[in-house]
Design a protein around this motif. Structure first.
Motif, PDB file in Angstrom:
ATOM      1  N   UNK A 120      34.206  11.066  -2.401  1.00  0.00           N
ATOM      2  CA  UNK A 120      34.206  12.554  -2.800  1.00  0.00           C
ATOM      3  C   UNK A 120      35.328  12.553  -4.172  1.00  0.00           C
ATOM      4  N   UNK A 121      34.906  12.760  -5.468  1.00  0.00           N
ATOM      5  CA  UNK A 121      35.794  12.737  -6.486  1.00  0.00           C
ATOM      6  C   UNK A 121      35.514  13.884  -7.509  1.00  0.00           C
ATOM      7  N   UNK A 122      36.415  14.785  -7.594  1.00  0.00           N
ATOM      8  CA  UNK A 122      36.352  15.812  -8.323  1.00  0.00           C
ATOM      9  C   UNK A 122      35.125  16.903  -8.019  1.00  0.00           C
ATOM     10  N   UNK A 123      34.571  16.735  -6.766  1.00  0.00           N
ATOM     11  CA  UNK A 123      33.744  17.664  -6.421  1.00  0.00           C
ATOM     12  C   UNK A 123      32.180  17.144  -6.368  1.00  0.00           C
ATOM     13  N   UNK A 124      32.347  15.918  -6.730  1.00  0.00           N
ATOM     14  CA  UNK A 124      31.116  15.092  -6.819  1.00  0.00           C
ATOM     15  C   UNK A 124      30.968  13.804  -5.921  1.00  0.00           C
ATOM     16  N   UNK A 125      29.784  13.454  -5.226  1.00  0.00           N
ATOM     17  CA  UNK A 125      29.820  12.120  -4.453  1.00  0.00           C
ATOM     18  C   UNK A 125      29.590  11.059  -5.249  1.00  0.00           C
ATOM     19  N   UNK A 126      30.357   9.951  -5.419  1.00  0.00           N
ATOM     20  CA  UNK A 126      30.130   9.007  -6.276  1.00  0.00           C
ATOM     21  C   UNK A 126      30.220   7.665  -5.540  1.00  0.00           C
ATOM     22  N   UNK A 127      29.605   6.611  -6.274  1.00  0.00           N
ATOM     23  CA  UNK A 127      29.602   5.280  -5.745  1.00  0.00           C
ATOM     24  C   UNK A 127      30.739   4.694  -5.998  1.00  0.00           C
ATOM     25  N   UNK A 128      31.028   3.716  -4.928  1.00  0.00           N
ATOM     26  CA  UNK A 128      32.253   2.930  -5.264  1.00  0.00           C
ATOM     27  C   UNK A 128      31.993   1.643  -5.021  1.00  0.00           C
ATOM     28  N   UNK A 129      32.678   0.587  -5.353  1.00  0.00           N
ATOM     29  CA  UNK A 129      32.521  -0.868  -5.207  1.00  0.00           C
ATOM     30  C   UNK A 129      33.076  -1.171  -3.866  1.00  0.00           C
ATOM     31  N   UNK A 130      32.261  -1.673  -2.884  1.00  0.00           N
ATOM     32  CA  UNK A 130      32.619  -1.963  -1.645  1.00  0.00           C
ATOM     33  C   UNK A 130      33.518  -3.339  -1.419  1.00  0.00           C
ATOM     34  N   UNK A 131      33.273  -4.103  -2.631  1.00  0.00           N
ATOM     35  CA  UNK A 131      34.211  -5.391  -2.541  1.00  0.00           C
ATOM     36  C   UNK A 131      35.274  -5.392  -3.450  1.00  0.00           C
ATOM     37  N   UNK A 132      35.750  -4.085  -3.820  1.00  0.00           N
ATOM     38  CA  UNK A 132      36.936  -3.917  -4.690  1.00  0.00           C
ATOM     39  C   UNK A 132      38.044  -4.602  -3.923  1.00  0.00           C
ATOM     40  N   UNK A 133      39.153  -4.895  -4.669  1.00  0.00           N
ATOM     41  CA  UNK A 133      40.497  -5.703  -4.242  1.00  0.00           C
ATOM     42  C   UNK A 133      41.487  -4.519  -4.427  1.00  0.00           C
ATOM     43  N   UNK A 134      41.340  -3.500  -4.597  1.00  0.00           N
ATOM     44  CA  UNK A 134      42.469  -2.909  -5.197  1.00  0.00           C
ATOM     45  C   UNK A 134      43.442  -2.229  -3.849  1.00  0.00           C
TER      46      UNK A 134
END
Length: 271
Positions: free
Chosen positions: A106-120
């Motif tokens: 949930x980002x700024x009132x919207x459901x968005x995709x995220x990278x499941x393989x991110x290394x942050x």
């Protein structure tokens, strides 16, 4: 840093460059300020439209009644009052065995995709404890209520995936009502209603504490569909204008940086 070499023109050239940049940057900053003001105006307009239509309908001439929803005031006489748990059920479907890897947030009132393989470093080692959600589900972020008064806390899922179980996920019992329920909760969120729920200093809420939230539904499915179509169209148009203004701001910021760089490094001749 004191050993960093800085190219310095003679004083007359410095004066011309500084005067030129003062003038040009001032003009750019003025346009940026106007664009930001336009964005804010349209955001407020969008919020006003959603709040009005989702509580009063599209026809201002219909008879009104006290709706029992304090934050909304009156509503059309034909509308019926419902409690949230009558319209939705809470979703608790763990991602056991990694059934899905489509990570949502949930980002700024919207459901968005995220990278499941991110290394942050911001994601857990395992996503098996995440909630499986599907298109039409409504997500509420009911945490950090006292420290964060700016975030939008309601979003609607547009595709199947997984989302953190720290959020409360609701599934409308009638999928046809999903979009209107989302807009009703979104309007409540825009009016900062979640911050006033509970008692004392509350950092978070759970489903049991919001399930008796009241929502007024239009008298007919046809009226409800007309309202959601209207709001979808209005929101799309306003989002388009905001996107154009934001793109203008980004271009101007980049142009300003480039202008300053070229002038203070001698790559642009200032007459």
């Amino acid at each position: 840093m004191k050993k960093t070499y800085v190219p310095v023109p003679d004083y007359n050239v410095q004066t011309r460059i500084a005067s030129y940049l003062n003038s040009k940057c001032s003009s750019i900053d003025s346009i940026i300020a106007d664009a930001k003001a336009t964005i804010e105006d349209y955001r407020l307009l969008g919020q006003s439209i959603i709040t009005r239509v989702v509580t009063k309908g599209l026809d201002p001439q219909v008879p009104m009644k006290k709706g029992g929803v304090e934050w909304a005031g009156v509503c059309p006489q034909s509308w019926r009052m419902n409690l949230l748990f009558q319209l939705c059920e809470e979703v608790k479907s763990k991602n056991a065995g990694m059934r899905s890897q489509n990570l949502l947030s949930l980002s700024h009132g919207r459901i968005v995709e995220k990278d499941i393989n991110t290394s942050d470093g911001l994601l857990p080692e395992s996503f098996e404890g995440y909630n499986c959600v599907r298109s039409g589900d409504i997500v509420l972020r009911l945490t950090d209520l006292q420290n964060d008064h700016t975030s939008l806390r309601v979003g609607q899922v547009q595709e199947d995936g997984i989302i953190t179980s720290a959020y409360t996920t609701l599934r409308p019992r009638n999928v046809r009502l999903s979009r209107f329920i989302y807009y009703a909760l979104h309007a409540f969120d825009l009016n900062k209603g979640f911050y006033g729920m509970g008692s004392g200093v509350r950092q978070g809420l759970n489903y049991d504490e919001v399930k008796t939230h009241k929502i007024a539904l239009p008298g007919t499915i046809q009226e409800m569909d007309a309202i959601t179509r209207f709001l979808d169209n209005e929101s799309k148009e306003i989002d388009s204008i905001i996107s154009e203004q934001q793109s203008l701001i980004d271009d101007l910021v980049a142009a300003k940086k480039s202008l300053i760089y070229e002038c203070v490094t001698g790559k642009r001749k200032v007459g």
